[in-house]
Design an enzyme around this catalytic site. Structure first.
Site, mmCIF file in Angstrom:
data_model
loop_
_atom_site.group_PDB
_atom_site.id
_atom_site.type_symbol
_atom_site.label_atom_id
_atom_site.label_comp_id
_atom_site.label_asym_id
_atom_site.label_seq_id
_atom_site.Cartn_x
_atom_site.Cartn_y
_atom_site.Cartn_z
ATOM 1 N N ILE A 280 27.856 31.934 47.224
ATOM 2 C CA ILE A 280 29.020 31.227 46.666
ATOM 3 C C ILE A 280 29.505 30.058 47.247
ATOM 4 O O ILE A 280 29.649 28.746 46.513
ATOM 5 C CB ILE A 280 30.176 32.258 46.637
ATOM 6 C CG1 ILE A 280 29.663 33.667 46.153
ATOM 7 C CG2 ILE A 280 31.482 31.878 45.886
ATOM 8 C CD1 ILE A 280 29.538 33.806 44.936
ATOM 9 N N LYS B 276 46.241 39.311 49.888
ATOM 10 C CA LYS B 276 46.561 37.894 50.056
ATOM 11 C C LYS B 276 46.087 37.047 48.892
ATOM 12 O O LYS B 276 47.121 36.382 48.223
ATOM 13 C CB LYS B 276 45.768 37.100 51.395
ATOM 14 C CG LYS B 276 45.957 35.565 51.305
ATOM 15 C CD LYS B 276 45.170 34.878 52.378
ATOM 16 C CE LYS B 276 43.749 34.744 52.054
ATOM 17 N NZ LYS B 276 43.479 33.312 51.280
ATOM 18 N N ASN B 277 44.895 37.375 48.335
ATOM 19 C CA ASN B 277 44.565 36.433 47.145
ATOM 20 C C ASN B 277 45.171 36.878 45.986
ATOM 21 O O ASN B 277 45.047 36.143 44.968
ATOM 22 C CB ASN B 277 42.941 36.700 47.174
ATOM 23 C CG ASN B 277 42.260 35.945 48.331
ATOM 24 O OD1 ASN B 277 43.099 34.834 48.943
ATOM 25 N ND2 ASN B 277 40.966 36.019 48.418
ATOM 26 N N CYS C 226 40.309 26.141 53.919
ATOM 27 C CA CYS C 226 39.180 26.177 54.833
ATOM 28 C C CYS C 226 38.116 25.497 54.502
ATOM 29 O O CYS C 226 37.573 25.239 53.092
ATOM 30 C CB CYS C 226 38.749 27.882 54.902
ATOM 31 S SG CYS C 226 40.043 28.604 55.481
ATOM 32 N N ILE D 83 37.446 21.103 41.928
ATOM 33 C CA ILE D 83 38.414 21.889 41.002
ATOM 34 C C ILE D 83 37.774 21.242 39.440
ATOM 35 O O ILE D 83 38.852 21.197 38.685
ATOM 36 C CB ILE D 83 40.036 21.600 41.518
ATOM 37 C CG1 ILE D 83 40.212 20.164 41.335
ATOM 38 C CG2 ILE D 83 40.048 22.612 42.471
ATOM 39 C CD1 ILE D 83 41.824 19.727 41.557
ATOM 40 N N ASP D 84 36.802 20.808 39.589
ATOM 41 C CA ASP D 84 36.512 20.370 38.100
ATOM 42 C C ASP D 84 36.676 21.145 36.959
ATOM 43 O O ASP D 84 36.902 20.858 36.066
ATOM 44 C CB ASP D 84 34.946 19.817 38.085
ATOM 45 C CG ASP D 84 33.887 20.879 38.732
ATOM 46 O OD1 ASP D 84 34.429 21.464 39.550
ATOM 47 O OD2 ASP D 84 32.871 20.937 38.144
ATOM 48 N N LEU D 85 36.342 22.462 37.380
ATOM 49 C CA LEU D 85 36.423 23.608 36.051
ATOM 50 C C LEU D 85 37.846 23.956 35.763
ATOM 51 O O LEU D 85 37.801 23.885 34.579
ATOM 52 C CB LEU D 85 35.796 24.895 36.816
ATOM 53 C CG LEU D 85 34.190 24.990 37.234
ATOM 54 C CD1 LEU D 85 33.832 26.486 37.719
ATOM 55 C CD2 LEU D 85 33.362 24.668 35.937
HETATM 56 C C1 UD1 Z 1 38.850 32.522 45.663
HETATM 57 C C2 UD1 Z 1 39.230 33.237 46.932
HETATM 58 C C3 UD1 Z 1 38.508 33.286 47.923
HETATM 59 C C4 UD1 Z 1 37.102 33.455 47.647
HETATM 60 C C5 UD1 Z 1 36.421 32.929 46.290
HETATM 61 C C6 UD1 Z 1 35.238 33.863 45.792
HETATM 62 C C7 UD1 Z 1 41.834 32.895 46.751
HETATM 63 C C8 UD1 Z 1 43.019 32.378 47.349
HETATM 64 N N1 UD1 Z 1 40.516 32.515 47.164
HETATM 65 O O1 UD1 Z 1 38.593 31.369 45.760
HETATM 66 O O2 UD1 Z 1 39.042 33.841 49.411
HETATM 67 O O3 UD1 Z 1 36.080 33.362 48.688
HETATM 68 O O4 UD1 Z 1 37.651 33.247 45.324
HETATM 69 O O5 UD1 Z 1 35.617 34.866 45.615
HETATM 70 O O6 UD1 Z 1 41.772 33.798 45.636
HETATM 71 N N2 UD1 Z 1 33.832 25.877 41.947
HETATM 72 C C9 UD1 Z 1 33.526 24.549 41.373
HETATM 73 N N3 UD1 Z 1 34.423 24.000 40.642
HETATM 74 C C10 UD1 Z 1 35.688 24.497 40.328
HETATM 75 C C11 UD1 Z 1 35.832 25.879 41.019
HETATM 76 C C12 UD1 Z 1 35.167 26.299 41.867
HETATM 77 O O7 UD1 Z 1 32.208 24.237 41.575
HETATM 78 O O8 UD1 Z 1 36.365 23.858 39.735
HETATM 79 C C13 UD1 Z 1 32.897 26.607 43.046
HETATM 80 C C14 UD1 Z 1 33.358 26.583 44.250
HETATM 81 O O9 UD1 Z 1 33.161 25.432 45.149
HETATM 82 C C15 UD1 Z 1 32.398 27.641 44.926
HETATM 83 C C16 UD1 Z 1 32.459 28.570 43.535
HETATM 84 O O10 UD1 Z 1 32.756 27.959 42.501
HETATM 85 O O11 UD1 Z 1 31.272 27.530 45.193
HETATM 86 C C17 UD1 Z 1 33.582 29.728 43.828
HETATM 87 O O12 UD1 Z 1 34.750 29.308 43.740
HETATM 88 P P1 UD1 Z 1 36.241 29.807 43.053
HETATM 89 O O13 UD1 Z 1 35.719 31.272 42.510
HETATM 90 O O14 UD1 Z 1 36.722 29.250 42.340
HETATM 91 O O15 UD1 Z 1 36.780 30.215 44.661
HETATM 92 P P2 UD1 Z 1 38.423 30.008 45.018
HETATM 93 O O16 UD1 Z 1 39.256 30.461 43.662
HETATM 94 O O17 UD1 Z 1 38.610 28.840 45.714
#
Ligand code: UD1
Length: 417
Positions: free
Chosen positions: A326, A22-23, A116, A123-125
């Site tokens: 995480i 899926k991912n 979820c 999505i700041d990053l």
């Molecule tokens: C992806 C996966 C998800 C998995 C996660 C971590 C998909 C569709 N989803 O989610 O199943 O659990 O990786 O392996 O591939 N964060 C920030 N700012 C940002 C982006 C992220 O603070 O701009 C934080 C998030 O809140 C979280 C952490 O970074 O605490 C990890 O997030 P991220 O690796 O971005 O996960 P996703 O891409 O959302």
């Protein structure tokens, strides 16, 4: 609302085929937007999340044909650069569509993604990286509009190795001028799969799977075919399902290197594991032993298996400690497990589970994809009937989960609508 009714206490045995990831599928479907030609994708799982993503592509103007295991996407005549709000809000990973649309058309409008509720999930990053690439980011009335004349290669340092941000930068940089470098990039196998697919289309991406990824922009991409990698989280789910029921199961179409920490923890819990090229065979002991886990970015223990593993550990002998590093809100399933007789205490980002002899069937409610799946894992081991309500989240992430469990000798039935 849909539910699963599960008669527990049946030992799983036999063979199960793992579906496409899926991912990996979601960013790869997004990548086809960058390609004005036809991309043929194989092994995309038939689940709600891929359906929604394909629906967005269709609305943008892509021509999509699905027959049996193949999806053909032609993105030549995309006419829109705005992601529909209602579909955007249904899932988190729609955010990677932004990087792809931007990469091709230098503009995109979208809203904050849904998905979820497992934490704040900002999505700041992503947006900071876009700004570094010379993209103007404006936020107004809940909408985010990104635009630029041309995307500039940049040297980007991620504060955290975010999977989605790494994918979004790769997508936005594929057709940019010059070489973009991502430092502290996420190293998940799904990033390698995305880069392999884009490279097959003619992109120049190096270092995917390491913490430094370099993307040298190319003028355009070409039509190609690509088979998506197997779903490592689904593989881990079936390993836990076998383990929790004292079963013996052969997991086929899996890449064992993708789930090494999971295999090690299952061995520590007393499972016998035999690894062949694309097959893992697991034989569970009579009684599982408690183990401790800490979720970490890849190659650490995956957060997506924390709830599933935690549910399994409720029937292990001894005390297990789980640390979730995480996502801050991935323990909602614990209160539901307690209804089934599990003993667990949450303290901040840690949960302490005291293994029980037997869980008892109950009515419980899933609140997110992997948490709902964890409840199914517990139900497979529980005495009597469990109703897992609100399985819509689970259906978003697993292809034919009930069919596969039933083929292994379990007893699970979907009800409601
Ligand atoms: C992806 C996966 C998800 C998995 C996660 C971590 C998909 C569709 N989803 O989610 O199943 O659990 O990786 O392996 O591939 N964060 C920030 N700012 C940002 C982006 C992220 O603070 O701009 C934080 C998030 O809140 C979280 C952490 O970074 O605490 C990890 O997030 P991220 O690796 O971005 O996960 P996703 O891409 O959302």
């Amino acid at each position: 609302m849909k539910s699963y009714i599960i008669e527990g206490g049946r030992r799983l045995h036999g063979e199960v085929n793992i579906s496409g990831s899926k991912n990996a599928s979601l960013p790869i479907i997004a990548a086809t937007i960058l390609n004005a030609d036809t991309t043929k994708l194989y092994n995309i799982p038939k689940i709600q999340d891929t359906k929604i993503t394909l629906e967005i592509l269709r609305i943008l103007g892509c021509k999509i044909r699905r027959n049996s295991g193949k999806i053909e996407i032609n993105s030549k005549n995309i006419t829109k650069t705005e992601i529909p709000e209602d579909l955007m809000r249904q899932m988190r990973s729609t955010v990677v569509l932004a990087g792809a649309i931007l990469g091709r058309f230098k503009e995109v409008t979208f809203t904050y993604p849904g998905g979820c509720e497992i934490g704040a999930r900002p999505i700041d990053l992503h947006l900071e990286a876009f700004k570094k690439m010379g993209i103007q980011v404006e936020e107004k009335a809940g909408f985010i509009r990104c635009s630029c004349d041309k995307i500039m290669a940049a040297d980007i340092n991620l504060d955290f190795p975010s999977v989605g941000a790494t994918e979004n930068i790769i997508l936005a940089a594929t057709l940019a001028d010059g070489t973009t470098v991502i430092n502290n990039a996420a190293m998940e196998p799904e990033i390698i799969d995305l880069a392999n697919c884009l490279n097959r289309m003619g992109a120049k991406i190096q270092g995917a799977g390491t913490n430094i990824v370099k993307i040298t922009g190319v003028k355009k991409l070409k039509g190609t075919g690509y088979k998506v990698m197997p779903d490592r989280i689904e593989a881990g789910t079936f390993l836990c399902a076998a383990a929790v029921t004292g079963g013996k199961v052969k997991i086929k179409n899996v890449i064992p290197e993708h789930i090494i920490p999971v295999i090690h923890k299952l061995q520590e819990a007393g499972c016998k594991i035999d690894i062949q090229k694309n097959v893992i065979e697991i034989e569970a002991p009579k009684k599982l032993k408690a183990v401790d886990i800490k979720t970490m970015p890849y190659p650490g223990f995956p957060t997506d298996l924390q709830q599933i593993f935690g549910s399994m550990l409720t029937v292990a002998k001894g005390t297990s400690i789980i640390v979730e590093n995480i996502f801050e809100n991935r323990f909602k399933y614990i209160s539901e497990l307690k209804r089934m007789g599990a003993k667990a205490v949450i303290e901040g980002k840690t949960v302490v589970i005291t293994g029980k002899r037997k869980l008892i069937g109950a009515t419980v409610k899933g609140s997110d994809l992997r948490g709902g799946t964890g409840l199914i894992i517990a139900a497979l081991a529980a005495k009597g009937k469990t109703t897992v309500e609100n399985i819509e989240y689970v259906l978003r992430g697993y292809e034919a989960l009930d069919e596969k469990i039933n083929l292994l000798g379990g007893n699970i039935k979907e009800v409601g609508g």
